[in-house]
Motif scaffolding. Structure first.
Motif, PDB file in Angstrom:
ATOM      1  N   LYS A 139      -4.593 -56.475  54.183  1.00 17.59           N
ATOM      2  CA  LYS A 139      -5.439 -56.903  55.192  1.00 17.59           C
ATOM      3  C   LYS A 139      -6.612 -55.843  55.859  1.00 17.59           C
ATOM      4  N   ASN A 183     -10.505 -54.853  54.901  1.00 15.79           N
ATOM      5  CA  ASN A 183     -11.343 -55.904  55.928  1.00 15.79           C
ATOM      6  C   ASN A 183     -11.959 -56.433  54.754  1.00 15.79           C
ATOM      7  N   SER A 186     -14.715 -58.548  52.447  1.00 17.57           N
ATOM      8  CA  SER A 186     -15.694 -59.026  53.127  1.00 17.57           C
ATOM      9  C   SER A 186     -15.226 -60.285  52.362  1.00 17.57           C
ATOM     10  N   SER A 221      -9.705 -62.963  51.858  1.00 16.53           N
ATOM     11  CA  SER A 221      -8.790 -63.568  52.804  1.00 16.53           C
ATOM     12  C   SER A 221      -7.148 -63.023  51.835  1.00 16.53           C
TER      13      SER A 221
END
Ligand SMILES: C[S@@+](CC[C@H](N)C(=O)[O-])C[C@H]1O[C@@H](n2cnc3c(N)ncnc32)[C@H](O)[C@@H]1O
Length: 238
Positions: free
Chosen positions: A95, A98, A100, A103
């Motif tokens: 996580k 980051n 893109s 999730s």
């Protein structure tokens, strides 16, 4: 909270052969080493051969995503990525990067928290070796993948590779706890769901100064269909 953490630890221990929370903080350093970079390059090359030219609008689920190393590769390729892992620390690191279009969430591959046929592709790299029950995890992956036309992508450490067998001799290492697969064993596991295609890769010389020759050795190994590469890349089209 301590109770919740205790329960989670018990679940993790039952469903994973190794506690990856212990390795999470130094896990990426392998990929940064000269050998790690070369293995990574050859593994990605082998898996890329199974990818469709366009991933636009496609959803990919990665089981045992670890620090998000492969998730980043798939997000850069164009997939919308969901990464799951049973290690809390691995998920925190993933996580924190980051990445893109990606999730990450804590989940166990034996019982995935997704509806049937949610994803176009489900993937697992050096994960099936460490789950409690690889057959059950593959079945869950199949359940979560669209039919027809969905795809399973798998990468595992090859039981026939001398390097992997040597690694298993070190007691208490993560390899000693792993269930390695031979190409035939992986094929049997995947063929229940469709036509499985496999290749082995990661023919890397032991000596660092010969590392640049690896892509050439890989090409020879692929041409001769050698079964002894360190990593088995596979796919099934559902
Ligand atoms: C060797 S690491 C591979 C990480 C990542 N796929 C990579 O190649 O960089 C194996 C991962 O599988 C995860 N794992 C083990 N058992 C699992 C399970 N039952 N459900 C989900 N993840 C699991 C571990 O926590 C660990 O992050």
């Amino acid at each position: 909270m301590p109770l919740l953490r205790g329960n989670l630890q018990m679940i993790t221990e039952k469903q994973s052969r190794f506690d990856f929370d212990l390795l999470a903080d130094k896990y990426e350093s392998w990929y940064e080493s000269a050998k790690g970079r070369m293995y990574d390059r050859l593994e990605k090359r082998a898996i890329s051969r199974y990818l469709s030219p366009s991933a636009k609008g496609k959803k990919l689920l990665e089981i045992g995503c670890g620090t998000g190393h492969w998730s980043r590769f798939f997000s850069e390729y164009g997939f919308e990525v969901t990464g799951v892992d049973i290690s809390e620390r691995m998920i925190d690191i993933a996580k924190g990067r980051n990445i893109s279009n990606a999730s990450f969430q804590l989940a166990d591959g034996h019982s995935l928290p997704f509806a049937d046929e949610t994803f176009d592709v489900t993937a697992a790299f050096t994960t099936l070796e460490f789950v409690r029950d690889a057959e059950m995890v593959v079945q869950e992956m199949v359940r979560c993948t669209r039919k027809p036309s969905g795809q399973l992508l798998i990468g595992v450490l090859n039981a026939l590779a001398r390097l992997n067998r040597n690694r298993q001799q070190t007691p208490e290492s993560l390899y000693a706890k792993a269930r390695l697969f031979s190409p035939d064993q992986l094929k049997k596991l995947l063929s229940k769901y469709g036509k499985a295609q496999l290749c082995t890769t990661g023919f890397i010389p032991r000596w660092k100064h010969l590392l640049p020759l690896s892509p050439f050795i890989y090409a020879v190994g692929r041409f001769l269909h050698l079964q002894y590469g360190v990593f088995i890349a596979g796919q099934v089209r559902l």
